[in-house]
Design an enzyme around this catalytic site. Structure first.
Site, PDB file in Angstrom:
ATOM      1  CD1 TRP A  95      -1.670   6.344   5.391  1.00  0.00           C
ATOM      2  CD2 TRP A  95      -1.831   4.448   3.982  1.00  0.00           C
ATOM      3  NE1 TRP A  95      -0.608   6.065   4.817  1.00  0.00           N
ATOM      4  CE2 TRP A  95      -0.646   5.089   3.930  1.00  0.00           C
ATOM      5  CE3 TRP A  95      -2.260   3.418   3.158  1.00  0.00           C
ATOM      6  CZ2 TRP A  95       0.450   4.738   2.915  1.00  0.00           C
ATOM      7  CZ3 TRP A  95      -1.217   2.787   2.388  1.00  0.00           C
ATOM      8  CH2 TRP A  95       0.122   3.675   2.255  1.00  0.00           C
ATOM      9  CG  HIS A 156       4.259   3.388   6.794  1.00  0.00           C
ATOM     10  ND1 HIS A 156       3.494   3.095   5.834  1.00  0.00           N
ATOM     11  CD2 HIS A 156       4.548   4.749   6.544  1.00  0.00           C
ATOM     12  CE1 HIS A 156       3.344   3.962   4.736  1.00  0.00           C
ATOM     13  NE2 HIS A 156       3.997   4.934   5.254  1.00  0.00           N
ATOM     14  N   PRO A 157       1.137   2.558   7.984  1.00  0.00           N
ATOM     15  CG  PRO A 157      -0.357   4.126   7.736  1.00  0.00           C
ATOM     16  CD  PRO A 157       1.052   3.914   8.169  1.00  0.00           C
ATOM     17  CB  CYS A 158       1.995   0.927   3.891  1.00  0.00           C
ATOM     18  SG  CYS A 158       3.506  -0.062   4.487  1.00  0.00           S
ATOM     19  CG  HIS A 159       2.139  -3.897   4.400  1.00  0.00           C
ATOM     20  ND1 HIS A 159       2.087  -4.066   3.116  1.00  0.00           N
ATOM     21  CD2 HIS A 159       3.715  -3.513   4.564  1.00  0.00           C
ATOM     22  CE1 HIS A 159       3.232  -4.020   2.344  1.00  0.00           C
ATOM     23  NE2 HIS A 159       4.024  -3.503   3.385  1.00  0.00           N
TER      24      HIS A 159
END
Length: 201
Positions: A95, A156-159
């Site tokens: 990420w 979770h680092p998705c945003h």
């Protein structure tokens, strides 16, 4: 500055966590650690107090403290230290942003599960709703810590990149290596009960 904000290289991440340790080391239990693979990550520890997030204190008597249910202490002994919260800020090569890992142990050495951690640390209904809205099971999950190979909960680092990109210009803040981690934690830490104290400038 970072070369490709909000993304970081591993080297920039290392500089960012060292800057954070320098800035907050006097007011937070924090240290930069090196893993066996020679990667660095940030470790933050804080005590977990029973009732620290309980606004509805109830008067009650406990005759046998040792046999009492720990959940009962949440309302009876709001300043009793119950355990330790361990936060790790780790670089994600996939990420290219930091990822926040968390583990909570009671003083008896019992590791708390996601539900209990969420119940104890996330009391803001808006934050909890936003966490639940993240696809694939919510924002807080469990996976092996990439540097320690032990199970940890993680956000979770998705945003992360989208959030940093949107917030920095809106607040008129330039985020560089010196304040990257503190800015990021001010946006994400509330999801797991991590609030940074003010530091003198």
């Amino acid at each position: 500055m970072t070369s490709d904000f909000p993304f970081l290289t591993r080297s920039e991440f290392g500089n960012c966590i060292e800057e954070f340790e320098r800035a907050y080391g006097a007011v937070v239990d924090v240290e930069v650690r090196k893993s066996r693979g020679s990667h660095t990550y940030l470790s933050i520890h804080k005590p977990l107090f029973l009732g620290q997030n309980n606004d509805d204190a109830v008067d009650s008597d406990i005759e046998d403290v040792e046999d009492a249910d720990p959940a009962h202490f949440d309302t009876v002994c709001p300043t009793l230290e119950y355990g330790r919260i361990e936060y790790h800020v780790v670089y994600s090569a996939s990420w290219r942003v930091p990822v926040l890992y968390v583990r909570v142990h009671t003083n008896a050495g019992v590791e708390m599960d996601c539900t209990r951690v969420t119940d104890m640390l996330v009391t803001d209904s808006k934050v909890r709703g936003a966490m639940d809205a993240v696809e694939f099971g919510g924002a807080l999950g469990i996976q092996d810590h990439p540097e320690l190979n032990e199970p940890f909960m993680y956000l979770h680092p998705c945003h992360t990149a989208t959030l940093l990109r949107a917030v920095a210009p809106a607040r008129g803040v330039e985020i560089g290596q010196r304040n990257y981690i503190s800015s990021w934690l001010s946006l994400t830490g509330a999801a797991v009960g991590l609030f940074l104290p003010s530091i003198p400038h």
